[in-house]
Design a protein around this motif. Structure first.
Motif, PDB file in Angstrom:
ATOM      1  N   PHE A   1       6.417  14.413 -21.038  1.00  0.00           N
ATOM      2  CA  PHE A   1       5.678  14.427 -19.774  1.00  0.00           C
ATOM      3  C   PHE A   1       6.586  14.883 -18.640  1.00  0.00           C
ATOM      4  N   LYS A   2       6.116  15.847 -17.859  1.00  0.00           N
ATOM      5  CA  LYS A   2       6.806  16.253 -16.637  1.00  0.00           C
ATOM      6  C   LYS A   2       6.372  15.278 -15.555  1.00  0.00           C
ATOM      7  N   ILE A   3       7.324  14.729 -14.858  1.00  0.00           N
ATOM      8  CA  ILE A   3       7.037  13.721 -13.831  1.00  0.00           C
ATOM      9  C   ILE A   3       7.263  14.342 -12.458  1.00  0.00           C
ATOM     10  N   ASP A   4       6.225  14.300 -11.630  1.00  0.00           N
ATOM     11  CA  ASP A   4       6.321  14.767 -10.251  1.00  0.00           C
ATOM     12  C   ASP A   4       6.127  13.576  -9.324  1.00  0.00           C
ATOM     13  N   ILE A   5       7.101  13.325  -8.486  1.00  0.00           N
ATOM     14  CA  ILE A   5       7.035  12.243  -7.503  1.00  0.00           C
ATOM     15  C   ILE A   5       7.053  12.903  -6.129  1.00  0.00           C
ATOM     16  N   LYS A   6       6.070  12.586  -5.315  1.00  0.00           N
ATOM     17  CA  LYS A   6       5.990  13.188  -3.983  1.00  0.00           C
ATOM     18  C   LYS A   6       5.633  12.147  -2.940  1.00  0.00           C
ATOM     19  N   VAL A   7       6.060  12.428  -1.717  1.00  0.00           N
ATOM     20  CA  VAL A   7       5.671  11.628  -0.564  1.00  0.00           C
ATOM     21  C   VAL A   7       4.343  12.193  -0.065  1.00  0.00           C
ATOM     22  N   ALA A   8       3.428  11.326   0.319  1.00  0.00           N
ATOM     23  CA  ALA A   8       2.132  11.782   0.824  1.00  0.00           C
ATOM     24  C   ALA A   8       2.338  12.697   2.037  1.00  0.00           C
ATOM     25  N   PRO A   9       1.619  13.798   2.091  1.00  0.00           N
ATOM     26  CA  PRO A   9       1.765  14.733   3.211  1.00  0.00           C
ATOM     27  C   PRO A   9       1.578  14.042   4.562  1.00  0.00           C
ATOM     28  N   GLY A  10       2.527  14.278   5.459  1.00  0.00           N
ATOM     29  CA  GLY A  10       2.458  13.725   6.809  1.00  0.00           C
ATOM     30  C   GLY A  10       2.892  12.283   6.953  1.00  0.00           C
ATOM     31  N   SER A  11       3.338  11.653   5.859  1.00  0.00           N
ATOM     32  CA  SER A  11       3.675  10.224   5.927  1.00  0.00           C
ATOM     33  C   SER A  11       5.159   9.948   6.182  1.00  0.00           C
ATOM     34  N   LEU A  12       5.979  10.989   6.163  1.00  0.00           N
ATOM     35  CA  LEU A  12       7.413  10.792   6.320  1.00  0.00           C
ATOM     36  C   LEU A  12       7.988  11.965   7.102  1.00  0.00           C
ATOM     37  N   ALA A  13       8.872  11.664   8.037  1.00  0.00           N
ATOM     38  CA  ALA A  13       9.440  12.694   8.901  1.00  0.00           C
ATOM     39  C   ALA A  13      10.204  13.758   8.098  1.00  0.00           C
ATOM     40  N   ASN A  14      10.966  13.346   7.091  1.00  0.00           N
ATOM     41  CA  ASN A  14      11.733  14.295   6.282  1.00  0.00           C
ATOM     42  C   ASN A  14      11.136  14.467   4.889  1.00  0.00           C
TER      43      ASN A  14
ATOM     44  N   ASP B   1      -2.368  14.668 -16.246  1.00  0.00           N
ATOM     45  CA  ASP B   1      -2.961  15.811 -16.945  1.00  0.00           C
ATOM     46  C   ASP B   1      -2.307  15.858 -18.310  1.00  0.00           C
ATOM     47  N   GLU B   2      -2.981  15.269 -19.299  1.00  0.00           N
ATOM     48  CA  GLU B   2      -2.385  15.172 -20.624  1.00  0.00           C
ATOM     49  C   GLU B   2      -2.245  16.533 -21.290  1.00  0.00           C
ATOM     50  N   LYS B   3      -3.169  17.434 -21.018  1.00  0.00           N
ATOM     51  CA  LYS B   3      -3.086  18.775 -21.612  1.00  0.00           C
ATOM     52  C   LYS B   3      -1.826  19.500 -21.161  1.00  0.00           C
ATOM     53  N   LEU B   4      -1.487  19.361 -19.887  1.00  0.00           N
ATOM     54  CA  LEU B   4      -0.277  19.994 -19.351  1.00  0.00           C
ATOM     55  C   LEU B   4       0.955  19.099 -19.484  1.00  0.00           C
ATOM     56  N   GLY B   5       0.743  17.851 -19.901  1.00  0.00           N
ATOM     57  CA  GLY B   5       1.851  16.910 -20.035  1.00  0.00           C
ATOM     58  C   GLY B   5       2.477  16.572 -18.690  1.00  0.00           C
ATOM     59  N   ARG B   6       1.645  16.240 -17.715  1.00  0.00           N
ATOM     60  CA  ARG B   6       2.136  16.015 -16.356  1.00  0.00           C
ATOM     61  C   ARG B   6       1.630  14.685 -15.807  1.00  0.00           C
ATOM     62  N   ILE B   7       2.543  13.944 -15.206  1.00  0.00           N
ATOM     63  CA  ILE B   7       2.211  12.732 -14.464  1.00  0.00           C
ATOM     64  C   ILE B   7       2.653  12.980 -13.024  1.00  0.00           C
ATOM     65  N   GLN B   8       1.748  12.766 -12.082  1.00  0.00           N
ATOM     66  CA  GLN B   8       2.098  12.938 -10.674  1.00  0.00           C
ATOM     67  C   GLN B   8       1.772  11.667  -9.903  1.00  0.00           C
ATOM     68  N   ILE B   9       2.744  11.241  -9.098  1.00  0.00           N
ATOM     69  CA  ILE B   9       2.541  10.095  -8.217  1.00  0.00           C
ATOM     70  C   ILE B   9       2.864  10.535  -6.794  1.00  0.00           C
ATOM     71  N   THR B  10       1.955  10.237  -5.899  1.00  0.00           N
ATOM     72  CA  THR B  10       2.168  10.485  -4.478  1.00  0.00           C
ATOM     73  C   THR B  10       2.211   9.120  -3.802  1.00  0.00           C
TER      74      THR B  10
ATOM     75  N   SER C   1       0.817  -1.224   0.000  1.00  0.00           N
ATOM     76  CA  SER C   1       0.000   0.000   0.000  1.00  0.00           C
ATOM     77  C   SER C   1       0.847   1.268   0.000  1.00  0.00           C
ATOM     78  N   VAL C   2       2.022   1.173  -0.577  1.00  0.00           N
ATOM     79  CA  VAL C   2       2.853   2.358  -0.788  1.00  0.00           C
ATOM     80  C   VAL C   2       2.262   3.145  -1.960  1.00  0.00           C
ATOM     81  N   LEU C   3       1.666   2.421  -2.895  1.00  0.00           N
ATOM     82  CA  LEU C   3       1.002   2.998  -4.070  1.00  0.00           C
ATOM     83  C   LEU C   3      -0.413   2.459  -4.190  1.00  0.00           C
ATOM     84  N   SER C   4      -1.276   3.274  -4.765  1.00  0.00           N
ATOM     85  CA  SER C   4      -2.630   2.831  -5.097  1.00  0.00           C
ATOM     86  C   SER C   4      -3.050   3.547  -6.382  1.00  0.00           C
ATOM     87  N   GLU C   5      -4.142   3.104  -6.954  1.00  0.00           N
ATOM     88  CA  GLU C   5      -4.639   3.771  -8.161  1.00  0.00           C
ATOM     89  C   GLU C   5      -4.903   5.253  -7.897  1.00  0.00           C
TER      90      GLU C   5
END
Length: 150
Positions: A102-115, A63-72, A53-57
């Motif tokens: 595609f611009k790729i944004d990878i982020k940690v879910a807010p509040g899920s990691l100390a740093n 956002d294809e119009k902006l050419g962006r893929i984001q994974i949290t 459960s590190v990832l889910s759908e």
């Protein structure tokens, strides 16, 4: 118990099977992206990021119009030392499977990691990512996670 593991007994979820999903032939949707990354192996455990459960759908947006893929993603523990490795795995897998516009944004879910802030900064800095992937030991670990058999 394995020495050095931050989370020696993670909660493992059953991996659901996916039916083919209808969508426009040329359109990219979040499920396409999720299907690409769902089987990445966790760096510490013999399970996929989806099984832990590190990832889910729901953690993927496109956002294809902006050419962006984001994974949290959500590490299994607040002090996960492998969060940057997981993020590198996600970024590399996306770079290998989707067009470079595609611009790729990878982020940690807010509040899920100390740093969380520093990890997010590292994962979205092209120079830091390139330098990390030039490290042979780190690259080997990333490649092992990407060569999963799930």
């Amino acid at each position: 118990m394995t020495v050095g593991m931050i989370n020696a007994n993670p909660v493992v979820h059953e991996r659901p099977e996916r039916a083919a999903h209808p969508h426009a032939a040329n359109a990219l949707d979040p499920l396409d992206v999720f299907d690409t990354v769902r089987d990445i192996k966790d760096p510490e455990h013999p399970y996929s990021l989806e099984q832990l459960s590190v990832l889910s759908e729901e953690s993927v947006s496109v956002d294809e119009k902006l050419g962006r893929i984001q994974i949290t993603f959500t590490p299994t523990v607040q002090h996960c030392s492998m969060a940057t490795v997981i993020g590198l795995c996600l970024r590399l897998k996306l770079m290998q499977n989707f067009p470079p516009h595609f611009k790729i944004d990878i982020k940690v879910a807010p509040g899920s990691l100390a740093n969380e802030e520093s990890v997010n900064k590292q994962l979205n800095d092209k120079e830091r990512v390139a330098a990390a992937l030039e490290n042979p030991n780190l690259r080997q670990l990333v490649d092992e996670c990407l060569c999963s058999n799930f």
